[in-house]
Motif scaffolding. Structure first.
Motif, mmCIF file in Angstrom:
data_model
loop_
_atom_site.group_PDB
_atom_site.id
_atom_site.type_symbol
_atom_site.label_atom_id
_atom_site.label_comp_id
_atom_site.label_asym_id
_atom_site.label_seq_id
_atom_site.Cartn_x
_atom_site.Cartn_y
_atom_site.Cartn_z
ATOM 1 N N ALA A 85 0.815 -1.214 0.000
ATOM 2 C CA ALA A 85 0.000 0.000 0.000
ATOM 3 C C ALA A 85 0.840 1.251 0.000
ATOM 4 N N PRO A 86 1.323 1.689 -1.157
ATOM 5 C CA PRO A 86 2.093 2.930 -1.171
ATOM 6 C C PRO A 86 1.196 4.133 -0.950
ATOM 7 N N ALA A 87 1.636 5.083 -0.146
ATOM 8 C CA ALA A 87 0.812 6.252 0.119
ATOM 9 C C ALA A 87 1.614 7.309 0.835
ATOM 10 N N SER A 88 1.303 8.571 0.554
ATOM 11 C CA SER A 88 2.003 9.658 1.226
ATOM 12 C C SER A 88 1.687 9.686 2.704
ATOM 13 N N GLY A 89 0.506 9.233 3.098
ATOM 14 C CA GLY A 89 0.116 9.296 4.494
ATOM 15 C C GLY A 89 0.405 8.025 5.260
ATOM 16 N N LEU A 90 0.942 6.992 4.647
ATOM 17 C CA LEU A 90 1.138 5.722 5.313
ATOM 18 C C LEU A 90 2.559 5.602 5.817
ATOM 19 N N ALA A 91 2.712 5.598 7.149
ATOM 20 C CA ALA A 91 4.010 5.400 7.779
ATOM 21 C C ALA A 91 5.032 6.350 7.176
ATOM 22 N N GLY A 92 6.177 5.821 6.670
ATOM 23 C CA GLY A 92 7.221 6.692 6.177
ATOM 24 C C GLY A 92 7.867 7.429 7.334
ATOM 25 N N ALA A 95 6.024 12.065 10.872
ATOM 26 C CA ALA A 95 5.155 11.775 12.006
ATOM 27 C C ALA A 95 3.760 12.342 11.770
ATOM 28 N N ARG A 96 2.758 11.644 12.259
ATOM 29 C CA ARG A 96 1.400 12.163 12.252
ATOM 30 C C ARG A 96 1.311 13.268 13.314
ATOM 31 N N ALA A 118 -4.223 2.144 10.229
ATOM 32 C CA ALA A 118 -4.620 3.269 11.075
ATOM 33 C C ALA A 118 -3.385 3.895 11.703
ATOM 34 N N GLU A 119 -3.403 5.233 11.845
ATOM 35 C CA GLU A 119 -2.336 5.975 12.503
ATOM 36 C C GLU A 119 -2.945 6.977 13.476
ATOM 37 N N TYR A 120 -2.218 7.206 14.578
ATOM 38 C CA TYR A 120 -2.638 8.209 15.559
ATOM 39 C C TYR A 120 -1.406 8.950 16.052
ATOM 40 N N GLY A 121 -1.441 10.277 16.022
ATOM 41 C CA GLY A 121 -0.325 11.071 16.490
ATOM 42 C C GLY A 121 -0.355 11.222 17.999
ATOM 43 N N LEU A 122 0.472 10.447 18.699
ATOM 44 C CA LEU A 122 0.499 10.495 20.160
ATOM 45 C C LEU A 122 1.188 11.770 20.649
ATOM 46 N N THR A 123 2.321 12.098 20.038
ATOM 47 C CA THR A 123 3.052 13.331 20.327
ATOM 48 C C THR A 123 3.526 13.900 18.994
ATOM 49 N N LYS A 172 9.022 6.665 16.014
ATOM 50 C CA LYS A 172 9.535 7.952 16.467
ATOM 51 C C LYS A 172 10.298 8.606 15.334
ATOM 52 N N ALA A 173 10.038 9.895 15.095
ATOM 53 C CA ALA A 173 10.614 10.601 13.951
ATOM 54 C C ALA A 173 11.511 11.743 14.424
ATOM 55 N N TRP A 174 12.525 12.044 13.601
ATOM 56 C CA TRP A 174 13.441 13.161 13.851
ATOM 57 C C TRP A 174 13.586 13.989 12.581
#
Length: 237
Positions: free
Chosen positions: A16-23, A26-27, A52-57, A82-84
């Protein structure tokens, strides 16, 4: 195709390629992203996926990756990422735990991954480039008979780890305000399934908010998989 579906489940994906999927992006905190998709190939095999994705922080995203094939195989994985930010570059590390169902048997699954990406400007519009890699360990039950004495034979079961790996290289462009074009090279390797390569082309069209329509074509480059069509619905809140 049976091997290909097992490979998909073990790798924890549904092509499932998508701009909003993982990568590596961060959400945003409190943001929710959902997608429900259906994939069908020329051999009549199917896969229904839920992401499904949820932005915790601002830097931590929680997610769910679930799916079921037409034969009854499936998966359920909970993951965290976790993203940097490093200038124009985005880097992320992720981990997930879950289970897969293959041939009626459940098996535990663990995965670790990393991703890199960056946005860019092109003559065709704004876009992005991303590379994701993931290692997966799945437990497989192995049973054999062990003779204890001349009259007694016991059945012994072991949980044997099986490893596989996956990489995805994604190029995305937005040539128009409501249209996004995505090309993704998907590579997988497993000891039993062997090497599998696919090229996925996806168009995402903005409907009335918060919905988007996803239409995709997946072409096998190497391996046992079949060409497939994909249709999905994205929801973002």
């Amino acid at each position: 195709m049976r091997t290909a579906l097992a490979s998909l489940a073990l790798a924890g994906i549904m092509a499932a390629p998508a701009s909003g999927l993982a990568g590596p992006w961060a959400r945003e905190k409190g943001g929710v992203f959902l997608t429900l998709s259906q994939q069908q190939d020329g051999a009549g095999e199917s896969w229904t996926g839920l992401w499904a994705e949820y932005g915790l922080t601002p830097r931590i995203t929680l997610g769910l990756d679930a799916g079921r094939s037409g034969r009854g195989d499936g998966k359920l994985i909970l993951w965290a990422q976790k993203a940097w930010e490093r200038g124009p570059h985005r880097i992320a590390a992720s981990a997930g735990l879950g289970a897969v169902r293959l041939d009626g048997a459940l098996a535990p699954l663990a995965q670790l991954g990393g991703a890199w990406g960056r946005g860019m400007e092109t003559r065709f519009g704004l876009g992005w480039l991303a590379l994701e890699m993931r290692g997966i360990v799945t437990g497989r039950n192995v049973t054999f008979e062990q003779r204890l004495d001349a009259q007694t034979v016991a059945t012994v079961a072991y949980l044997v780890p099986e490893t596989s790996a996956k990489a995805e290289l994604t190029l995305g462009l937005s040539p128009r305000d409501r249209l996004t074009w995505i090309e993704q090279l998907q590579l997988e390797y497993g000891r039993d399934a062997g090497f599998d390569a696919r090229l996925a082309t996806t168009l995402v069209y903005d409907l009335a908010r918060p919905a988007k329509l996803e239409m995709g074509l997946i072409l096998p480059l190497e391996g046992a998989s079949e060409p497939a069509l994909k249709l999905g619905l994205w929801l973002e809140f």
